[in-house]
Motif scaffolding. Sequence first.
Motif, PDB file in Angstrom:
ATOM      1  N   SER A  24       0.748  -1.372   0.059  1.00 17.23           N
ATOM      2  CA  SER A  24       0.077   0.093  -0.093  1.00 17.23           C
ATOM      3  C   SER A  24       0.957   1.259  -0.303  1.00 17.23           C
ATOM      4  O   SER A  24       1.955   1.258   0.527  1.00 17.23           O
ATOM      5  CB  SER A  24      -0.917  -0.195   1.170  1.00 17.23           C
ATOM      6  N   ILE A  25       0.313   2.164  -0.674  1.00 15.39           N
ATOM      7  CA  ILE A  25       0.998   3.401  -0.814  1.00 15.39           C
ATOM      8  C   ILE A  25       1.507   4.165   0.611  1.00 15.39           C
ATOM      9  O   ILE A  25       2.574   4.742   0.853  1.00 15.39           O
ATOM     10  CB  ILE A  25       0.414   4.545  -1.539  1.00 15.39           C
ATOM     11  N   LYS A  26       0.561   3.865   1.521  1.00 14.00           N
ATOM     12  CA  LYS A  26       0.607   4.679   2.809  1.00 14.00           C
ATOM     13  C   LYS A  26       1.875   3.928   3.632  1.00 14.00           C
ATOM     14  O   LYS A  26       2.954   4.542   4.021  1.00 14.00           O
ATOM     15  CB  LYS A  26      -0.540   4.618   3.774  1.00 14.00           C
ATOM     16  N   GLU A  27       1.920   2.893   3.500  1.00 21.07           N
ATOM     17  CA  GLU A  27       2.853   2.018   4.095  1.00 21.07           C
ATOM     18  C   GLU A  27       4.137   2.254   3.402  1.00 21.07           C
ATOM     19  O   GLU A  27       5.204   2.296   4.253  1.00 21.07           O
ATOM     20  CB  GLU A  27       2.573   0.214   3.881  1.00 21.07           C
ATOM     21  N   LEU A  32       9.500   4.980   3.597  1.00 22.09           N
ATOM     22  CA  LEU A  32      10.374   5.727   2.706  1.00 22.09           C
ATOM     23  C   LEU A  32      10.836   6.823   3.625  1.00 22.09           C
ATOM     24  O   LEU A  32      12.239   7.097   3.589  1.00 22.09           O
ATOM     25  CB  LEU A  32       9.699   6.054   1.567  1.00 22.09           C
ATOM     26  N   ILE A  33      10.026   7.599   4.523  1.00 25.57           N
ATOM     27  CA  ILE A  33      10.481   8.518   5.026  1.00 25.57           C
ATOM     28  C   ILE A  33      11.288   8.308   6.220  1.00 25.57           C
ATOM     29  O   ILE A  33      12.302   8.891   6.427  1.00 25.57           O
ATOM     30  CB  ILE A  33       9.123   9.246   5.499  1.00 25.57           C
ATOM     31  N   LYS A  34      10.946   6.934   6.971  1.00 23.04           N
ATOM     32  CA  LYS A  34      11.756   6.686   7.950  1.00 23.04           C
ATOM     33  C   LYS A  34      13.081   5.934   7.530  1.00 23.04           C
ATOM     34  O   LYS A  34      13.754   5.488   8.209  1.00 23.04           O
ATOM     35  CB  LYS A  34      10.831   5.672   8.654  1.00 23.04           C
TER      36      LYS A  34
END
Lengths: 247, 258
Positions: A24-27, A32-34
């Motif tokens: 999923s995009i959210k995951e 990616l940010i972390k």
Amino acid sequence: MGKKVLKVEDVSIKFNLSSEKHDSIKEYLIKLIKREIQYDEFWALQDINFTLEQGDRIGILGLNGAGKSTLLKVIAGVYKPTTGRVKRSGVLAPLLELGAGFDMQYTGRENIYLYGAVLGYSKQFIDTKFDEIVEFSGLEKFIDVPLKNYSSGMKSRLGFSIVTIVEPEMLILDEVLSVGDAKFRKKSEKKLMSMFDKGVTVLFVSHSLAQVRRLCNKAMILDHGKMIAFGEMKEITAMYEDMINKD
Amino acid sequence: MKRQLQQFYKYRFLLNELVKKGIRLKYRRSYLGIMWSLLEPLLEMVVLSIVFGTLFGNNDKTFPVYILSARLLYSLFSTATKGALRSVRSNASMIKKVYVPKYLYPMSSVLFNFVIFLISLIDLVGVMFVLGVYPTKYLLLSFIPLGILLMLTYGAGMILATMGVFFRDMEYLWNVALMLIMYTCAIFYKPERLLDSGFWWILKFNPLYGVISQFRNCVYGQPLDMWTICYSAIFSAVALLVGLYVFKKKQDEFILHI
């Protein structure tokens, strides 16, 4: 010496086995940010080099997970190698799990045209070969039945009949010689033998050394994605036998 | 480029088979079969006409033509993009076993929906005659908005197909997006309602509404609006180029994700 029909040059293929799948995009964004996305790199094939001449029949040996099927898929064009390249000429018929391109809601008749088109043949061409395909598969009675009502043996028989009817110049066999019942197996082996006599080039994966001895003139051993031996069938099969017995 | 054309030529039979397969399987096992592609839009038109015409007090006699001309175009866009979004994954078993140029999958789902759309245009012609909206020379220009629509649909389809492989969520997101698109296309209300308010830009910059409004102009015998045609055409061409680019760039990774 025949003409070279297949040239595999420095082929390597890398898979990213992401430890967790993010669907999923959210995951994905959160990770990616972390900076938590990490890939376990896995080389399924490394620096594979070999050439085949027309009429060569090569047996590919190796334990499970050695990269045999991956190699066949690279040659068939399903996977694109990460580095290196594959050059081949002539019509290729891949027999990787027969009938994988079938549609279950379609009847046998419709699937013959569909699968023929997948392999790149025209409707007119299949028209001329249609009766031959049906006859060889022995499925005359079921040809207008949707494929979902076929048994797995019947599906494989249909797949085998379509792929081999077109007389390819190169044949890729991934453990498919155990198709159907004993009677059909005999028939299919006979068919393959007649193709061999016509000088078709064969790439063949099998776990049966006896089969490789019977069918091939060359052989190769793969181990953990590396080609550790390539040459005449007799030497290589002997070497492989030693390898297995040593452990 | 030449190689790609040759390859396309080689696989034209497969494209043909895939389009046929889509049409055949869509209505298989239903009693009325392909008749549904005529019946479904007609029934929907009746429902929408009753709700937004009769119940909302719209007395325009040709209102059903107004609705149908937009609904057919919108449903082509929505079913074809939905199909394209799923196309790579639903053909996974084939992709994993044999080499086939992958752009054929979104292309076939757009084309088969286009064929069904062309069949359902018969409805529009019938309803036009019944309600007295007679064709003029402008109807001959309808291929322009339809061509733009096809380009827009295929472009969006390629982008969605690529995203659909990597993110399963796209299917649900796109359904919601499509609902938004439907309500901003002035399918069952008069565009003046928005155009005269502060939200005129919603319609003005919606390429799908642009296509729909110009198609309506053809149906109702009015000249095409050049600005709208140009805007929609440029938007669609950009969508197509982006679609081709992302699809081409990502297609070798598809196999690792399906």
